[in-house]
Each structure stands twice: as C-alpha cells, then as structure tokens.
Write a protein that holds these residues in place. Structure first.
Motif, mmCIF file in Angstrom:
data_model
loop_
_atom_site.group_PDB
_atom_site.id
_atom_site.type_symbol
_atom_site.label_atom_id
_atom_site.label_comp_id
_atom_site.label_asym_id
_atom_site.label_seq_id
_atom_site.Cartn_x
_atom_site.Cartn_y
_atom_site.Cartn_z
ATOM 1 N N GLY A 1 0.780 -1.223 0.000
ATOM 2 C CA GLY A 1 0.000 0.000 0.000
ATOM 3 C C GLY A 1 0.814 1.277 0.000
ATOM 4 O O GLY A 1 0.231 2.361 0.136
ATOM 5 N N PRO B 1 -1.443 -4.201 2.790
ATOM 6 C CA PRO B 1 -1.718 -2.774 2.976
ATOM 7 C C PRO B 1 -0.560 -1.944 3.527
ATOM 8 O O PRO B 1 -0.466 -0.766 3.236
ATOM 9 N N LYS C 1 -2.724 3.443 4.997
ATOM 10 C CA LYS C 1 -2.520 3.240 3.557
ATOM 11 C C LYS C 1 -3.436 2.160 2.982
ATOM 12 O O LYS C 1 -3.523 2.016 1.755
ATOM 13 N N LEU D 1 -5.594 0.409 -1.611
ATOM 14 C CA LEU D 1 -5.687 -0.847 -2.352
ATOM 15 C C LEU D 1 -7.101 -1.154 -2.827
ATOM 16 O O LEU D 1 -7.311 -2.136 -3.547
#
Length: 219
Positions: free
Chosen positions: A144, A169, A174, A178
């Motif tokens: 991520g 991730p 973050k 995704l």
C-alpha cells in the motif's frame, strides 16, 4: 531475459531505527543503539520469499545515490532480482524510535516512490516482464505504499489481469489505497483487523466480522 515467477511491487528503502531500553517521554535524549538495514514492505516480503527458494524481482524505485547503490547490492546479495528497479531521486528512508521494545513513533519518507509514479510499472508495459497484450501471469505482491492514483491506474490497465495478486496494505492509513484492486478475481488480502476497518470504513469486534465485511465488498 528470463521473467521471474514472482514480483514484489512497492517500497524499498533504508530502515533507520533507534532502540533504547528506557522509557522515552517527549523530548527525551537517551542512550541506546541505532540500526540501519535494507527495508520497505516490498523488500521485506521479497527477501522472505527468496529464503523459501522463490525467484523474486522487485518493482520499486531507488536513488542513484550511494544509498541506492547500497540497496541494490544488498538485494542482490540476498538473491533478489534487482534488474527492473526504477532509478532516480534520493533513496527513500524509514526512521523509527523504539523504547522498551515498543514503537514510540516513526516517519516514512517515500518521496522517491511517490515521484516515480508510473515509471515503477514500466517493465510491465515495455516487454521486459509483460506488455498490454500479454499481461504478467505470475504472482504479484503489491503493498500500500504506492500512491492511490498508481494503484487505480494499475487496476484499470489490465497489466496484471492474469496475475495472482497478493495485497499487503502496509498500515491502516494506507490500506484504503488498495481498494481499486479488491475486485480483481485473483486478489488475496493479507491484512489485520485495523486495516480491514480502514478499507471498509467501520470498526469490527472480531476478525470474522472484518472478513465477512470484506467479502460483502467483493473480496
């Protein structure tokens, strides 16, 4: 040029970590030790897979500076395929402080990865690993740390339409990046409950509840 069976796409950087055995209140200046090692989510996963005997290439960016050259040498020494790295800018850095065995705080400077943008994915277009007409058909691990516009473009491009995707991730902050890749029929998420909460926009009392919510979103 042989095509590796596994790609790790995302962050490659130096990890600089300060450790102290004492409590660390704000403003403290304490004795301890500082370690420096190759890191980044993509790099860490790649070296773990290489230890299991897999052939792994990295798609990431490192600088043309001494730090970048050092990362390339470190990856090669671990048996990683470093041929497809994008080179440019200053090498990224992760800086953390740990006290009494726990993380106090950290800063991730990922400017090189963010500024490289689509250039990181060029080997998937130019024939070195794949083309638009012949997508990569191996396993692709994606973390991520890649900027959300890059991940959205990757999901829409079809460059990994035939791949076995493994999504990591990297952190709850973050994880939502995704989301564009969740509908890929070959996508598998490797995440914790906090990261699932960030993706779904809701807290979950159990991992089972988090998994059911992700399934409802099409995972």
């Amino acid at each position: 040029m042989s095509v590796p069976a596994t790609l790790c796409i995302g962050a490659v950087q130096w990890d600089l970590i300060g450790h102290t055995a004492d409590p660390m209140p704000a403003g403290a200046d304490l004795p301890g030790r500082v370690s420096r090692m190759p890191g980044g989510v993509a790099f860490n996963i790649a070296q773990a897979l290489a230890r299991e005997g897999l052939t792994v290439a990295l798609l990431a960016t490192v600088g043309t500076d001494a730090e970048g050259e050092g990362l390339v040498r470190a990856g090669m020494a671990l048996g990683l395929d470093m041929r497809f790295l994008h080179r440019g800018g200053a090498t990224d850095l992760y800086l953390a402080l740990e006290a009494e065995g726990a993380l106090v705080g950290a800063v991730a400077d990922a400017r090189a990865l963010e500024e490289a943008g689509e250039a990181v994915l060029e080997p998937l277009r130019d024939g070195r690993l794949a083309t638009e007409a012949l997508p990569f058909a191996g396993t692709a691990v994606i973390d991520g740390n890649l900027p959300e516009p890059i991940l959205s473009g990757l999901a829409a491009s079809g460059l990994l339409a035939r791949a076995d995707l493994r999504l990591a991730p990297a952190s709850p902050a973050k994880a939502p990046r995704l989301a564009p890749l969740l509908a890929h029929p070959g996508a598998v998420l490797h995440l914790n409950r906090a990261e699932a909460a960030a993706i779904c926009g809701a807290d979950f009392p159990t991992s089972l509840a988090a998994a059911e919510a992700l399934l409802a979103r099409g995972v």
